[in-house]
Design a protein around this motif. Sequence first.
Motif, PDB file in Angstrom:
ATOM      1  N   ALA A  32       0.885  -1.178   0.000  1.00 37.30           N
ATOM      2  CA  ALA A  32       0.000   0.000   0.000  1.00 37.30           C
ATOM      3  C   ALA A  32       0.919   1.222   0.000  1.00 37.30           C
ATOM      4  N   ARG A  33       0.321   2.434   0.106  1.00 42.20           N
ATOM      5  CA  ARG A  33       1.167   3.645   0.095  1.00 42.20           C
ATOM      6  C   ARG A  33       1.572   4.090   1.492  1.00 42.20           C
ATOM      7  N   ASP A  34       0.776   3.740   2.505  1.00 35.96           N
ATOM      8  CA  ASP A  34       0.988   4.266   3.855  1.00 35.96           C
ATOM      9  C   ASP A  34       1.974   3.394   4.649  1.00 35.96           C
ATOM     10  N   HIS A 147     -18.626   4.395 -14.035  1.00 30.38           N
ATOM     11  CA  HIS A 147     -17.286   3.895 -14.321  1.00 30.38           C
ATOM     12  C   HIS A 147     -16.863   2.786 -13.352  1.00 30.38           C
ATOM     13  N   TYR A 148     -17.261   2.923 -12.072  1.00 26.95           N
ATOM     14  CA  TYR A 148     -16.872   1.909 -11.074  1.00 26.95           C
ATOM     15  C   TYR A 148     -17.403   0.530 -11.479  1.00 26.95           C
ATOM     16  N   SER A 149     -18.659   0.463 -11.961  1.00 27.80           N
ATOM     17  CA  SER A 149     -19.211  -0.815 -12.429  1.00 27.80           C
ATOM     18  C   SER A 149     -18.392  -1.365 -13.587  1.00 27.80           C
ATOM     19  N   ARG A 182     -18.452  -2.389   5.479  1.00 30.59           N
ATOM     20  CA  ARG A 182     -18.001  -1.306   6.364  1.00 30.59           C
ATOM     21  C   ARG A 182     -16.476  -1.283   6.409  1.00 30.59           C
ATOM     22  N   THR A 183     -15.876  -0.328   5.695  1.00 34.58           N
ATOM     23  CA  THR A 183     -14.418  -0.119   5.674  1.00 34.58           C
ATOM     24  C   THR A 183     -14.216   1.399   5.594  1.00 34.58           C
ATOM     25  N   GLU A 184     -13.040   1.820   5.169  1.00 30.36           N
ATOM     26  CA  GLU A 184     -12.803   3.271   4.997  1.00 30.36           C
ATOM     27  C   GLU A 184     -13.226   3.764   3.608  1.00 30.36           C
TER      28      GLU A 184
HETATM   29  N1  LIG Z   1     -16.178  -1.239   0.960  1.00 39.38           N
HETATM   30  C1  LIG Z   1     -17.067  -1.638   0.057  1.00 39.38           C
HETATM   31  O1  LIG Z   1     -18.290  -1.398   0.184  1.00 39.38           O
HETATM   32  C2  LIG Z   1     -16.624  -2.456  -1.138  1.00 39.38           C
HETATM   33  C3  LIG Z   1     -17.597  -3.181  -1.838  1.00 39.38           C
HETATM   34  C4  LIG Z   1     -17.218  -3.950  -2.933  1.00 39.38           C
HETATM   35  C5  LIG Z   1     -15.886  -3.980  -3.314  1.00 39.38           C
HETATM   36  N2  LIG Z   1     -14.958  -3.249  -2.630  1.00 39.38           N
HETATM   37  C6  LIG Z   1     -13.564  -3.312  -3.090  1.00 39.38           C
HETATM   38  O2  LIG Z   1     -12.765  -3.777  -2.020  1.00 39.38           O
HETATM   39  C7  LIG Z   1     -11.421  -3.353  -2.202  1.00 39.38           C
HETATM   40  C8  LIG Z   1     -10.873  -2.827  -0.884  1.00 39.38           C
HETATM   41  O3  LIG Z   1     -11.617  -1.664  -0.527  1.00 39.38           O
HETATM   42  P1  LIG Z   1     -11.942  -1.309   0.994  1.00 39.38           P
HETATM   43  O4  LIG Z   1     -13.411  -1.269   1.123  1.00 39.38           O
HETATM   44  O5  LIG Z   1     -11.157  -2.141   1.926  1.00 39.38           O
HETATM   45  O6  LIG Z   1     -11.424   0.223   1.020  1.00 39.38           O
HETATM   46  P2  LIG Z   1     -10.477   1.006   2.043  1.00 39.38           P
HETATM   47  O7  LIG Z   1     -10.800   0.653   3.433  1.00 39.38           O
HETATM   48  O8  LIG Z   1     -10.586   2.434   1.626  1.00 39.38           O
HETATM   49  O9  LIG Z   1      -9.012   0.462   1.693  1.00 39.38           O
HETATM   50  C9  LIG Z   1      -8.456   0.693   0.441  1.00 39.38           C
HETATM   51  C10 LIG Z   1      -7.024   0.161   0.410  1.00 39.38           C
HETATM   52  O10 LIG Z   1      -6.494   0.355  -0.916  1.00 39.38           O
HETATM   53  C11 LIG Z   1      -5.226   0.993  -0.809  1.00 39.38           C
HETATM   54  N3  LIG Z   1      -4.975   1.836  -1.975  1.00 39.38           N
HETATM   55  C12 LIG Z   1      -5.786   2.789  -2.507  1.00 39.38           C
HETATM   56  N4  LIG Z   1      -5.169   3.400  -3.524  1.00 39.38           N
HETATM   57  C13 LIG Z   1      -3.947   2.817  -3.660  1.00 39.38           C
HETATM   58  C14 LIG Z   1      -2.842   3.027  -4.524  1.00 39.38           C
HETATM   59  N5  LIG Z   1      -2.842   3.995  -5.465  1.00 39.38           N
HETATM   60  N6  LIG Z   1      -1.738   2.251  -4.389  1.00 39.38           N
HETATM   61  C15 LIG Z   1      -1.699   1.303  -3.417  1.00 39.38           C
HETATM   62  N7  LIG Z   1      -2.713   1.061  -2.566  1.00 39.38           N
HETATM   63  C16 LIG Z   1      -3.817   1.821  -2.672  1.00 39.38           C
HETATM   64  C17 LIG Z   1      -5.310   1.821   0.479  1.00 39.38           C
HETATM   65  O11 LIG Z   1      -4.009   2.002   1.045  1.00 39.38           O
HETATM   66  P3  LIG Z   1      -3.130   3.361   1.072  1.00 39.38           P
HETATM   67  O12 LIG Z   1      -4.062   4.520   1.166  1.00 39.38           O
HETATM   68  O13 LIG Z   1      -2.226   3.173   2.251  1.00 39.38           O
HETATM   69  O14 LIG Z   1      -2.373   3.316  -0.221  1.00 39.38           O
HETATM   70  C18 LIG Z   1      -6.105   0.887   1.377  1.00 39.38           C
HETATM   71  O15 LIG Z   1      -5.244  -0.042   1.986  1.00 39.38           O
HETATM   72  C19 LIG Z   1     -11.464  -2.327  -3.341  1.00 39.38           C
HETATM   73  O16 LIG Z   1     -11.003  -2.928  -4.531  1.00 39.38           O
HETATM   74  C20 LIG Z   1     -12.934  -1.973  -3.461  1.00 39.38           C
HETATM   75  O17 LIG Z   1     -13.276  -1.558  -4.771  1.00 39.38           O
HETATM   76  C21 LIG Z   1     -15.290  -2.493  -1.552  1.00 39.38           C
END
Ligand SMILES: NC(=O)c1ccc[n+]([C@@H]2O[C@H](COP(=O)([O-])OP(=O)(O)OC[C@H]3O[C@@H](n4cnc5c(N)ncnc54)[C@H](OP(=O)(O)O)[C@@H]3O)[C@@H](O)[C@H]2O)c1
Length: 261
Positions: A32-34, A147-149, A182-184
Amino acid sequence: MSVALVTGASAGLGREFAEQLAARGSDLVLVARDRERLDALAEELAGRHGITVEVLVADLADREQLGRVAGRVSDPDRPVDLLVNNAGLGSRRAFVRNDLEEEEHALDVMVRAVMVLCHAAGGAMRERGTGGILNVSSVASFTAMGHYSAIKAYVTVLSEGLATELALHGVHVTALCPGFVRTEFHQRAEMDMSRLPDRLWLDAPSVVAAGLDAVAAGKVVSVPSPVYKGVVGVLRVVPRRVSRRVSGALATRRRPQDRLG
Ligand SMILES: NC(=O)c1ccc[n+]([C@@H]2O[C@H](COP(=O)([O-])OP(=O)(O)OC[C@H]3O[C@@H](n4cnc5c(N)ncnc54)[C@H](OP(=O)(O)O)[C@@H]3O)[C@@H](O)[C@H]2O)c1
């Protein structure tokens, strides 16, 4: 002992993948980036589970940094047994109302990076005759909500194609398609989700457990939770023009800012 590389491991589903894989005894490469968050998680998991955890700080939208991750994934001296393509982001704006740069960034992280890492991992795993790839897609991949879809449809279809291409070579590919979790994710995209009914929210631990179970069971497309299994079941049988209308109307209702001006 096996090694798993997880992208987007600093938060949300990715962090949960790291925790559950560590609990199953897998060594990890966290991407990841952080750096601060990744280092803290690495220390915690290595201490708790006695595993080896590498941290690989990379912005997956950056070609050079993505290249380093691909190099790690395909390194023949340090094989990766499971690739989890999870990193991703949302957008609260409709496609044409958003900056093109942001849409390109989303494409780089959730399409180009996924494709490059699948290519790197698929090639190395095919050569060894073993391995797994888990691509985090979405229920959105079955809808027509902007676009997300389209991005997630790419991820689901790429996974299905690769699953067939690599099955005879001992490599398994799964697309995990959750609904709202439920995530960020929504907070980072500044989406107002206050009106989403509770029953439509999933929790990260059960989504991730379903994903890892699907990989173990050799499932190609996995939709966690009965509610979303039902939604996808309906989406698969209704005419596309109907699902297009409904998902388009829902997307517009969710984004009041796009109806203004
Ligand atoms: N939450 C939902 O409702 C949901 C539903 C369906 C699918 N998804 C999919 O689940 C996956 C994970 O999402 P999440 O819900 O866990 O979101 P999240 O809590 O916001 O986490 C996103 C993660 O992606 C990393 N990231 C974002 N941009 C990046 C980049 N340019 N380079 C490297 N790492 C990057 C972030 O890390 P850093 O900021 O540290 O880089 C973070 O670790 C995604 O593919 C999302 O589309 C989510």
